[in-house]
Design a protein around this motif. Structure first.
Motif, PDB file in Angstrom:
ATOM      1  N   LEU A 184     -14.813 -21.833 -16.418  1.00 29.45           N
ATOM      2  CA  LEU A 184     -14.648 -20.954 -15.257  1.00 29.45           C
ATOM      3  C   LEU A 184     -15.004 -21.681 -13.961  1.00 29.45           C
ATOM      4  O   LEU A 184     -14.363 -21.482 -12.931  1.00 29.45           O
ATOM      5  N   ILE A 185     -16.022 -22.548 -14.031  1.00 25.66           N
ATOM      6  CA  ILE A 185     -16.402 -23.326 -12.831  1.00 25.66           C
ATOM      7  C   ILE A 185     -15.263 -24.294 -12.484  1.00 25.66           C
ATOM      8  O   ILE A 185     -14.870 -24.431 -11.324  1.00 25.66           O
ATOM      9  N   GLU A 186     -14.708 -24.947 -13.517  1.00 27.43           N
ATOM     10  CA  GLU A 186     -13.588 -25.882 -13.270  1.00 27.43           C
ATOM     11  C   GLU A 186     -12.404 -25.164 -12.632  1.00 27.43           C
ATOM     12  O   GLU A 186     -11.781 -25.663 -11.699  1.00 27.43           O
ATOM     13  N   GLU A 187     -12.104 -23.968 -13.160  1.00 28.64           N
ATOM     14  CA  GLU A 187     -10.962 -23.203 -12.641  1.00 28.64           C
ATOM     15  C   GLU A 187     -11.172 -22.886 -11.160  1.00 28.64           C
ATOM     16  O   GLU A 187     -10.280 -23.085 -10.324  1.00 28.64           O
ATOM     17  N   TYR A 188     -12.382 -22.436 -10.827  1.00 27.16           N
ATOM     18  CA  TYR A 188     -12.687 -22.069  -9.433  1.00 27.16           C
ATOM     19  C   TYR A 188     -12.606 -23.299  -8.531  1.00 27.16           C
ATOM     20  O   TYR A 188     -12.103 -23.232  -7.417  1.00 27.16           O
ATOM     21  N   LEU A 189     -13.078 -24.429  -9.043  1.00 26.91           N
ATOM     22  CA  LEU A 189     -13.055 -25.670  -8.247  1.00 26.91           C
ATOM     23  C   LEU A 189     -11.613 -26.137  -8.007  1.00 26.91           C
ATOM     24  O   LEU A 189     -11.242 -26.502  -6.882  1.00 26.91           O
ATOM     25  N   CYS A 190     -10.790 -26.107  -9.064  1.00 26.40           N
ATOM     26  CA  CYS A 190      -9.392 -26.558  -8.932  1.00 26.40           C
ATOM     27  C   CYS A 190      -8.639 -25.718  -7.902  1.00 26.40           C
ATOM     28  O   CYS A 190      -7.726 -26.207  -7.245  1.00 26.40           O
ATOM     29  N   GLU A 191      -9.016 -24.455  -7.786  1.00 31.58           N
ATOM     30  CA  GLU A 191      -8.309 -23.550  -6.865  1.00 31.58           C
ATOM     31  C   GLU A 191      -8.978 -23.458  -5.492  1.00 31.58           C
ATOM     32  O   GLU A 191      -8.579 -22.649  -4.670  1.00 31.58           O
ATOM     33  N   SER A 192      -9.984 -24.309  -5.261  1.00 31.76           N
ATOM     34  CA  SER A 192     -10.857 -24.112  -4.085  1.00 31.76           C
ATOM     35  C   SER A 192     -10.341 -24.733  -2.785  1.00 31.76           C
ATOM     36  O   SER A 192     -10.905 -24.477  -1.738  1.00 31.76           O
ATOM     37  N   GLN A 217     -27.921 -21.846 -19.028  1.00 35.95           N
ATOM     38  CA  GLN A 217     -28.423 -20.751 -18.190  1.00 35.95           C
ATOM     39  C   GLN A 217     -27.390 -19.620 -18.170  1.00 35.95           C
ATOM     40  O   GLN A 217     -26.210 -19.873 -17.911  1.00 35.95           O
ATOM     41  N   PRO A 218     -27.817 -18.366 -18.405  1.00 36.20           N
ATOM     42  CA  PRO A 218     -26.853 -17.258 -18.385  1.00 36.20           C
ATOM     43  C   PRO A 218     -26.118 -17.141 -17.051  1.00 36.20           C
ATOM     44  O   PRO A 218     -24.996 -16.663 -16.995  1.00 36.20           O
ATOM     45  N   HIS A 219     -26.758 -17.619 -15.955  1.00 36.52           N
ATOM     46  CA  HIS A 219     -26.110 -17.537 -14.641  1.00 36.52           C
ATOM     47  C   HIS A 219     -25.383 -18.826 -14.270  1.00 36.52           C
ATOM     48  O   HIS A 219     -25.093 -19.069 -13.099  1.00 36.52           O
ATOM     49  N   GLU A 220     -25.070 -19.650 -15.275  1.00 37.37           N
ATOM     50  CA  GLU A 220     -24.459 -20.958 -14.993  1.00 37.37           C
ATOM     51  C   GLU A 220     -23.187 -20.831 -14.137  1.00 37.37           C
ATOM     52  O   GLU A 220     -22.978 -21.611 -13.210  1.00 37.37           O
ATOM     53  N   VAL A 221     -22.356 -19.836 -14.441  1.00 30.41           N
ATOM     54  CA  VAL A 221     -21.099 -19.688 -13.687  1.00 30.41           C
ATOM     55  C   VAL A 221     -21.416 -19.341 -12.233  1.00 30.41           C
ATOM     56  O   VAL A 221     -20.856 -19.937 -11.297  1.00 30.41           O
ATOM     57  N   GLN A 222     -22.360 -18.393 -12.066  1.00 30.91           N
ATOM     58  CA  GLN A 222     -22.715 -17.975 -10.700  1.00 30.91           C
ATOM     59  C   GLN A 222     -23.258 -19.144  -9.883  1.00 30.91           C
ATOM     60  O   GLN A 222     -22.905 -19.317  -8.712  1.00 30.91           O
ATOM     61  N   PHE A 223     -24.101 -19.962 -10.522  1.00 33.54           N
ATOM     62  CA  PHE A 223     -24.637 -21.150  -9.829  1.00 33.54           C
ATOM     63  C   PHE A 223     -23.470 -22.011  -9.304  1.00 33.54           C
ATOM     64  O   PHE A 223     -23.448 -22.434  -8.154  1.00 33.54           O
ATOM     65  N   GLY A 224     -22.531 -22.287 -10.203  1.00 41.62           N
ATOM     66  CA  GLY A 224     -21.415 -23.176  -9.858  1.00 41.62           C
ATOM     67  C   GLY A 224     -20.559 -22.597  -8.741  1.00 41.62           C
ATOM     68  O   GLY A 224     -20.195 -23.294  -7.785  1.00 41.62           O
ATOM     69  N   LEU A 225     -20.260 -21.287  -8.830  1.00 40.36           N
ATOM     70  CA  LEU A 225     -19.431 -20.640  -7.810  1.00 40.36           C
ATOM     71  C   LEU A 225     -20.148 -20.630  -6.453  1.00 40.36           C
ATOM     72  O   LEU A 225     -19.528 -20.844  -5.403  1.00 40.36           O
ATOM     73  N   ASN A 226     -21.469 -20.402  -6.485  1.00 39.71           N
ATOM     74  CA  ASN A 226     -22.235 -20.415  -5.221  1.00 39.71           C
ATOM     75  C   ASN A 226     -22.134 -21.781  -4.545  1.00 39.71           C
ATOM     76  O   ASN A 226     -21.956 -21.880  -3.336  1.00 39.71           O
ATOM     77  N   ILE A 227     -22.248 -22.838  -5.343  1.00 39.27           N
ATOM     78  CA  ILE A 227     -22.214 -24.193  -4.762  1.00 39.27           C
ATOM     79  C   ILE A 227     -20.808 -24.526  -4.259  1.00 39.27           C
ATOM     80  O   ILE A 227     -20.644 -25.153  -3.217  1.00 39.27           O
ATOM     81  N   ILE A 228     -19.790 -24.111  -5.003  1.00 43.28           N
ATOM     82  CA  ILE A 228     -18.416 -24.373  -4.545  1.00 43.28           C
ATOM     83  C   ILE A 228     -18.163 -23.616  -3.229  1.00 43.28           C
ATOM     84  O   ILE A 228     -17.606 -24.178  -2.274  1.00 43.28           O
ATOM     85  N   ASP A 229     -18.603 -22.363  -3.157  1.00 39.65           N
ATOM     86  CA  ASP A 229     -18.447 -21.606  -1.904  1.00 39.65           C
ATOM     87  C   ASP A 229     -19.178 -22.305  -0.763  1.00 39.65           C
ATOM     88  O   ASP A 229     -18.674 -22.380   0.356  1.00 39.65           O
ATOM     89  N   ALA A 230     -20.376 -22.810  -1.056  1.00 35.63           N
ATOM     90  CA  ALA A 230     -21.154 -23.505  -0.015  1.00 35.63           C
ATOM     91  C   ALA A 230     -20.413 -24.766   0.439  1.00 35.63           C
ATOM     92  O   ALA A 230     -20.400 -25.097   1.629  1.00 35.63           O
ATOM     93  N   ALA A 231     -19.762 -25.452  -0.506  1.00 36.97           N
ATOM     94  CA  ALA A 231     -19.016 -26.673  -0.155  1.00 36.97           C
ATOM     95  C   ALA A 231     -17.794 -26.326   0.705  1.00 36.97           C
ATOM     96  O   ALA A 231     -17.480 -27.040   1.663  1.00 36.97           O
ATOM     97  N   ILE A 232     -17.137 -25.230   0.371  1.00 36.43           N
ATOM     98  CA  ILE A 232     -15.973 -24.805   1.182  1.00 36.43           C
ATOM     99  C   ILE A 232     -16.438 -24.517   2.612  1.00 36.43           C
ATOM    100  O   ILE A 232     -15.813 -24.959   3.586  1.00 36.43           O
TER     101      ILE A 232
END
Ligand SMILES: NC(=O)c1ccc[n+]([C@@H]2O[C@H](COP(=O)([O-])OP(=O)(O)OC[C@H]3O[C@@H](n4cnc5c(N)ncnc54)[C@H](OP(=O)(O)O)[C@@H]3O)[C@@H](O)[C@H]2O)c1
Length: 305
Positions: free
Chosen positions: A131-139, A82-97
């Protein structure tokens, strides 16, 4: 107290084998199954009536935060190509935070089912996960990252269908002389369930999870051929034909927008020159047994038939 586990891409290959490992543990877990399509909503609601099935648009930040409400764990599988794959992942990580910061939050674990070698920038489906992994590791979240390789299960149905053929031919989507380390979905599901159950033992770990040492695609085909008693001829399709076949498989149509087509195009170009390879030692250590070979997987599937 029963914990709420959220699983995304719940209708997909990975969760289809993970959900049954958790579904019957009703004294420990309640499952929230996240789907995208109406068809999957209907299918999973019927198949798993004791679970909560929710249809979600992962681009919608509000919907993402709702799916984590009162959850202890998310098992996040990222939607394919999905072209928005990164956005999906970042949205879910933000929701988890946000969920983890609520008073009396029970949120404890973000498990990302990623891909082996997300650092391969030539592959969009890998690069986006980097990019999703990077955002998660820093979350600041407590996380575990699982990295499967190309699934041996992908082509096994097509190969087993050749068992009654007098002239068996396998149509290869890329150069069959290129080697891959294959992952087996059942091995991946067993380790995923273990990581969910054991939780803290796996905090901050990234596991490369492959079931086999590198083997040429042609060896994979012939090892399944040996199980069905056939020598299988391999024919490689032309690049453009393969891209069309992949788009049909992944998106349901041969002709799709170029932003969708970019993923399969790059993958098929890459797979004809380089495979995705890794070491099965980590998987063996976690499972307490060697990974499943394609031949063993084929035998197990034949027994189910
Ligand atoms: N195939 C492999 O060999 C392999 C190997 C390693 C890693 N992976 C990774 O595994 C992931 C896919 O997992 P899978 O193989 O279990 O799934 P899958 O069998 O490929 O099924 C695709 C899933 O994506 C969901 N989906 C599609 N578009 C979506 C959207 N816009 N929003 C939310 N969900 C959407 C579908 O949900 P609906 O049914 O509700 O539409 C479905 O559950 C990908 O990230 C892929 O890169 C695959």
């Amino acid at each position: 107290m029963v914990e709420l586990i959220v699983l995304t891409c719940a209708s997909g290959k990975q969760c289809s084998q993970l959900i049954p490992l958790l579904y019957n543990e009703s004294s420990l877990y309640r499952l929230r199954l996240i789907v995208n399509s109406k068809a999957s909503y209907k299918k999973l609601s019927e198949q798993f009536p004791e679970a909560e099935t929710v249809q979600v648009d992962l681009l919608d930040v509000g919907q993402c935060s709702q799916i984590l409400d009162r959850a202890s764990t998310i098992y996040y599988v990222s939607p394919t190509f999905q072209p928005h794959e990164v956005q999906f992942g970042l949205n879910i990580i933000d929701a988890a935070i946000a969920e983890a910061r609520k008073p009396q939050s029970r949120f404890s674990h973000f498990i990302l089912s990623s891909v082996l070698h997300p650092e391969i920038s030539k592959l969009l489906n890998h690069d986006r996960k980097r990019l999703i992994e990077e955002y998660l590791c820093e979350s600041t979240l407590k996380y575990t990252i699982l990295q499967p390789s190309h699934f041996a299960d992908n082509a096994i149905g097509r190969l087993l269908a050749l068992r009654d053929s007098t002239d068996p031919v396998f149509i290869a989507a890329h150069d069959p002389e290129v080697a891959f380390s294959f992952s087996c979905i059942q091995d991946h599901a067993e380790i995923s369930a273990k990581v969910i159950r054991e939780r803290r033992n796996h905090f901050y770990a990234t596991y490369q999870l492959v079931s086999t040492w590198p083997m040429k695609y042609s060896e994979y085909v012939q090892s399944v051929g040996a199980v069905i008693g056939k020598t299988i001829e391999i024919k490689q399709l032309q690049y453009e034909e393969t891209v069309a076949m992949y788009c049909k498989l992944v998106f349901g149509a041969q002709e799709v927008d170029q932003t969708l087509r970019d993923g399969p195009e790059r993958l098929l170009l890459y797979y004809s020159k380089r495979g995705i390879i890794g070491n099965p030692g980590v998987l063996e250590w976690l499972l307490g047994r060697p990974g499943t070979t394609p031949a063993q997987l084929a035998k197990a599937m034949l027994e189910k038939f």
